[in-house]
Design an enzyme around this catalytic site. Sequence first.
Site, PDB file in Angstrom:
ATOM      1  N   HIS A  53       7.800  -8.935   5.084  1.00 19.97           N
ATOM      2  CA  HIS A  53       7.038  -7.744   4.682  1.00 19.97           C
ATOM      3  C   HIS A  53       5.618  -7.840   5.222  1.00 19.97           C
ATOM      4  CE1 HIS A  53       6.418  -4.071   2.503  1.00 19.97           C
ATOM      5  NE2 HIS A  53       5.365  -4.553   1.883  1.00 19.97           N
ATOM      6  N   HIS A  55       2.203  -5.381   6.699  1.00 23.20           N
ATOM      7  CA  HIS A  55       1.477  -4.193   7.154  1.00 23.20           C
ATOM      8  C   HIS A  55       0.368  -4.760   8.053  1.00 23.20           C
ATOM      9  CE1 HIS A  55       3.463  -1.965   3.920  1.00 23.20           C
ATOM     10  NE2 HIS A  55       3.023  -2.863   3.074  1.00 23.20           N
ATOM     11  N   ARG A  76      -6.594   0.144  -2.878  1.00 20.03           N
ATOM     12  CA  ARG A  76      -5.891   1.065  -1.972  1.00 20.03           C
ATOM     13  C   ARG A  76      -6.864   2.026  -1.298  1.00 20.03           C
ATOM     14  NH1 ARG A  76      -1.203   5.469  -3.365  1.00 20.03           N
ATOM     15  NH2 ARG A  76      -3.023   6.566  -4.130  1.00 20.03           N
ATOM     16  N   HIS A 224       9.352  -0.509  -1.234  1.00 18.70           N
ATOM     17  CA  HIS A 224       8.458  -1.061  -2.263  1.00 18.70           C
ATOM     18  C   HIS A 224       9.042  -0.715  -3.633  1.00 18.70           C
ATOM     19  CE1 HIS A 224       4.905  -0.501   0.715  1.00 18.70           C
ATOM     20  NE2 HIS A 224       5.078  -1.792   0.571  1.00 18.70           N
ATOM     21  N   GLU A 227       5.985  -2.432  -8.068  1.00 14.12           N
ATOM     22  CA  GLU A 227       4.852  -3.359  -7.910  1.00 14.12           C
ATOM     23  C   GLU A 227       3.829  -3.120  -9.026  1.00 14.12           C
ATOM     24  OE1 GLU A 227       2.806  -2.851  -4.190  1.00 14.12           O
ATOM     25  OE2 GLU A 227       1.572  -4.635  -4.430  1.00 14.12           O
ATOM     26  N   HIS A 261       8.542  -6.730  -3.638  1.00 16.51           N
ATOM     27  CA  HIS A 261       7.781  -7.028  -4.867  1.00 16.51           C
ATOM     28  C   HIS A 261       8.719  -7.195  -6.067  1.00 16.51           C
ATOM     29  CE1 HIS A 261       4.204  -6.468  -2.583  1.00 16.51           C
ATOM     30  NE2 HIS A 261       4.420  -5.178  -2.390  1.00 16.51           N
ATOM     31  N   ASP A 312       2.796  -9.489   3.492  1.00 16.44           N
ATOM     32  CA  ASP A 312       2.367  -8.168   3.062  1.00 16.44           C
ATOM     33  C   ASP A 312       0.976  -7.770   3.565  1.00 16.44           C
ATOM     34  OD1 ASP A 312       2.111  -5.766   1.740  1.00 16.44           O
ATOM     35  OD2 ASP A 312       2.297  -6.552  -0.277  1.00 16.44           O
TER      36      ASP A 312
HETATM   37 ZN    ZN Z   1       3.756  -3.424   1.237  1.00 16.36          ZN
END
Ligand code: ZN
Length: 434
Positions: A53, A55, A76, A224, A227, A261, A312
Amino acid sequence: MTSLLLERAWVDGSVQDDVLVEIEDGRFTSVTPGAQSGERLAGLTIPGMANCHSHAFHRALRGRTQRERGSFWTWRDQMYDVAGRLDPDGYHELARATYREMAAAGITCVGEFHYLHHQPDGTPYDDPNAMGLALVEAAREAGIRITLLDTCYLSSGFGEPPDGVQVRYADRDATAWAERVGLLAAPPTGVVVGAAVHSVRAVPVEQLPTVAEWAGAAKPLHVHLSEQVAENRACVAAYSRTPTEVLALHGVLGPRTSAVHATHLTEGDIRLLGSTGTHACFCPTTERDLGDGVGPSRRLHVAGAPLTIGSDSHAVIDLFEEMRAVELDERLASQQRGHWSAPELLSAATARGHRSLGWDDAGAIAVGRRADLVTIDTTSPRTAGTGRDESSVVFAATAEDVTQVMVDGRVVVRKGDRDEIGRELDEAIGKVFT
Ligand SMILES: [Zn+2]
């Protein structure tokens, strides 16, 4: 043909001495423990690891999101700021440097959960897959394999249209997503194209079957899952079901699927994930960085959901740390030791992980498998005196202890490459913020 005598190597589930491997066309043609002669590779060698995983662009956030108090949701906002700054060239540069950091850490395959598709105003690029292809090229240049998990993202929340930078992520609907991804139908060697559902909040239920059907029985499908507690609550409010129940009902779970997650689950969720053979992809360093909580990794495993590992957000890129964190987090949560054995964790990071990304022929030092070799210094200040076995790898080693990495029979990282990789990361990230 290449032949190497591995001083110690993890073969057939145990560490063995003097393993002679022969490699042709990127695959092992013979693997012989107890051999007498050959070109010696010192240290302890394990199969290549799969980072299930990723990004890639989150690497630009490392160290830059730690000043403010807040939650996953305030983090975020900072992540969305970076998402708004990238174009295909900048994305390519940042991803290449990030994948080189992965290669140097013993990662031979990355599962890239890719949702940054379009121009800043949401208009597709001339090639609507320009951003995904930038990632594919970055992995090729870094010398690792990639599974491009092209991610369906349609809504900001339950019944909410994409908002702000999310227009870069969004396709019109799942059919438009499938048409765009279909243009990637014949990927080059070293690439698997799979699918992802961003989350139950980003893909309305009536759109889920289209994504699941596109993935079919063979392609990897990632999502996802649970989470955040807030997402669970919103899902139950919208659908009167947990996110896991929603995914199960619409055909998303199964042995080709990875639930990323899987942190806040009910007992029923665990049973559903286990009975469908869905992988549970844990990303402990990110989950701790974001304050997500600790998921029930062992109970999922016992129920039938195999563990895989990812880095991640790349707050840390070190799968040794991720492996041991799965066990150590269970200890913190339960006040008991010994939930996961080192071989189990090593298997999750290698063969299991590769399989979940669509590479059934990688992740083991065995005849016919892809010739990936990750060699670890057993005399570093961290690993010296630790027994030179699986526990040394899982409970003592760090990414810094990797001395050489081979992918598909080709050496892609040697000791001494780290300075240059650091410079490349510094330059690529500097450009993101100028
Ligand atoms: Zn992610």
